[in-house]
Design a protein around this motif. Sequence first.
Motif, PDB file in Angstrom:
ATOM      1  N   GLN A 356       0.824  -1.198   0.000  1.00  0.00           N
ATOM      2  CA  GLN A 356       0.000   0.000   0.000  1.00  0.00           C
ATOM      3  C   GLN A 356       0.866   1.260   0.000  1.00  0.00           C
ATOM      4  N   PHE A 357       1.956   1.250   0.770  1.00  0.00           N
ATOM      5  CA  PHE A 357       2.864   2.402   0.812  1.00  0.00           C
ATOM      6  C   PHE A 357       3.498   2.635  -0.570  1.00  0.00           C
ATOM      7  N   VAL A 358       3.907   1.549  -1.217  1.00  0.00           N
ATOM      8  CA  VAL A 358       4.515   1.682  -2.546  1.00  0.00           C
ATOM      9  C   VAL A 358       3.509   2.229  -3.556  1.00  0.00           C
ATOM     10  N   LEU A 359       2.254   1.738  -3.523  1.00  0.00           N
ATOM     11  CA  LEU A 359       1.237   2.203  -4.451  1.00  0.00           C
ATOM     12  C   LEU A 359       0.926   3.684  -4.247  1.00  0.00           C
ATOM     13  N   GLU A 360       0.938   4.139  -2.979  1.00  0.00           N
ATOM     14  CA  GLU A 360       0.694   5.558  -2.716  1.00  0.00           C
ATOM     15  C   GLU A 360       1.840   6.413  -3.254  1.00  0.00           C
ATOM     16  N   GLN A 361       3.069   5.892  -3.201  1.00  0.00           N
ATOM     17  CA  GLN A 361       4.202   6.631  -3.759  1.00  0.00           C
ATOM     18  C   GLN A 361       4.135   6.659  -5.290  1.00  0.00           C
ATOM     19  N   VAL A 362       3.610   5.581  -5.863  1.00  0.00           N
ATOM     20  CA  VAL A 362       3.480   5.520  -7.314  1.00  0.00           C
ATOM     21  C   VAL A 362       2.552   6.619  -7.821  1.00  0.00           C
ATOM     22  N   LEU A 363       1.526   6.969  -7.035  1.00  0.00           N
ATOM     23  CA  LEU A 363       0.598   8.010  -7.449  1.00  0.00           C
ATOM     24  C   LEU A 363       1.282   9.357  -7.627  1.00  0.00           C
ATOM     25  N   GLN A 364       2.462   9.547  -6.994  1.00  0.00           N
ATOM     26  CA  GLN A 364       3.181  10.814  -7.084  1.00  0.00           C
ATOM     27  C   GLN A 364       4.227  10.812  -8.200  1.00  0.00           C
ATOM     28  N   GLU A 365       4.460   9.660  -8.836  1.00  0.00           N
ATOM     29  CA  GLU A 365       5.500   9.579  -9.859  1.00  0.00           C
ATOM     30  C   GLU A 365       5.103  10.317 -11.129  1.00  0.00           C
ATOM     31  N   SER A 366       6.114  10.809 -11.801  1.00  0.00           N
ATOM     32  CA  SER A 366       5.913  11.460 -13.084  1.00  0.00           C
ATOM     33  C   SER A 366       7.043  11.025 -14.036  1.00  0.00           C
ATOM     34  N   PRO A 367       6.759  10.460 -15.159  1.00  0.00           N
ATOM     35  CA  PRO A 367       5.412  10.153 -15.666  1.00  0.00           C
ATOM     36  C   PRO A 367       4.788   8.982 -14.938  1.00  0.00           C
ATOM     37  N   PRO A 368       3.462   8.946 -14.810  1.00  0.00           N
ATOM     38  CA  PRO A 368       2.792   7.864 -14.068  1.00  0.00           C
ATOM     39  C   PRO A 368       2.937   6.528 -14.796  1.00  0.00           C
ATOM     40  N   PRO A 369       3.374   5.475 -14.122  1.00  0.00           N
ATOM     41  CA  PRO A 369       3.532   4.156 -14.763  1.00  0.00           C
ATOM     42  C   PRO A 369       2.192   3.436 -14.909  1.00  0.00           C
ATOM     43  N   SER A 370       2.189   2.367 -15.701  1.00  0.00           N
ATOM     44  CA  SER A 370       0.989   1.544 -15.837  1.00  0.00           C
ATOM     45  C   SER A 370       0.897   0.565 -14.676  1.00  0.00           C
TER      46      SER A 370
END
Length: 525
Positions: A356-370
């Motif tokens: 869950q922590f990793v997925l929340e960090q993914v939401l902040q990535e740019s460009p957003p991954p699939s």
Amino acid sequence: MVESQLTLYQSGDMQKLAIPPRSRFYHLEPIGIGTPYVESLAGYLIRLAQEHCVNVGQLILAEIAPLIRREKSQLSGQKVDSISKVCGIDRDRTALNGMGLMAANLVMALEVLTRRNDLRCLTLLPLAEIVSKRDLLRPIRAWCPICYQEWLNSDQSIYEPLLWSIKIIEECPYHHHRLLSKCPHCHQQQLILCRNSRPGYCNKCGHWLGQRSTKKVVPNLRKAEIFDNHSSYILNNIEELIRAASSHKLPTESSRIQQIFFRYINQVCGGNVTALSRFVGIGVATLSSWYQDATLPQIDKLLQFTERLQISLVDFLTTDILAADGLNQAAILPPPPSRPRKHLKRLDKPRKQVIQFVLEQVLQESPPPSLQNVARRLNCRPLVLQYHFSEICSLIQLNHASFRKLERQQRIQPILEAALDEFPPPSLLEVVRRLGYKNNSYLYTYFPSLSRQITERYKDYIKGCGLEERNRISQEIETIAKEIHSQGYKPTRRRVAELLQKPGVMLNQYAQDILRQVQRSLGYE
């Protein structure tokens, strides 16, 4: 004075005799009706022309075309000057023996002209609700040279059997000789029907196509091998199918075929379409489309189905009870393989917190991954993430979709807009190739407006180029015609074509019309 004696006779019947109606053409009887070697409709038309001592083209244009044109309103008022407008272009003429509108129109016309009512049996129209048109008929003429020669030697009528036009038939059922499709003299293929067609003779060079057999024919050799030899099975069943079609014993509704397949799927394999698919070697999707009445089966696939079940095709279509005793699920179908059921991976609480922590960090990535990329990072399947973290996964997918859309607009839209300013304007296919795509469906999906503008601009450009070319040709023809006229000669088509930059232009109708106008303006009739 001698008295004259009068004789009284019985009164005669003065009523007008009832004369039966007469046919426009000879009441020519088709050959082989009710047998596997029934004549084809195209072959009957050729024989009919031969009996009337005219060629096929004259017969079609003078007698048959007016009847068909009367039925087809779109041809009303148009002059039919080519058999292609009646019988189709080139290889499309094979449909004369098929099950479509062309065959139905020709049957109608010939039955009116000959006053016969059995010409439908010379086509595959009785199979219209049983098999698909796809790959049913061969597009070129095929024949058995030994049959031709035997008919000639025994003074029998030479004709074209319907069996020879079916694509799956590759050899003569009586002589086991492979059907020929090229003339042995000029080595050219031939159409089913031509203007100068003659039964038994080449349409190109006019040579006789028969030849003597060098092999001894053994009658009924294949009858004993109906389920052992694939070619024999096909020959026997196609013969039975044609015989049954001419006897009107086949079903005439497509729903009947649906019921037959549904019954076999339930009786043979207990409703297990996958098991039946594995056994007969036909895809599940194909079988499903057959019993759901979505499509009609192709003749080769249908024969594959019945051969695997060891039943004849005609029995399959006409019998309500399974013919073979061994057709049951236990005897005919292998047991389905046992596969362990896959379960979604269970996640303990610490593991879920980390993911869950990793997925929340993914939401902040740019460009957003699939989501697939994130799942590979975590060594999980996307379904596992969606099952345990549905809301976060939905946001990841939404962000990635928005990013892809923005990327498309930034990368592709400038290229499309630049194409609108190019001259000469490129086609959409050319723009697609520049972007590295295979077809234009992608651009039409995401950039419909720009794609349509590029397409319309290219069409207008091509249309304008065509008009300019026609104007140039018109001026060239007019100049050359006047020059020939000034020399004291009539500007005929041949003389004008010799002086043109592209002589082949005079083969086009519009060029001939231009020349006629110029001739009239110069005083020629």
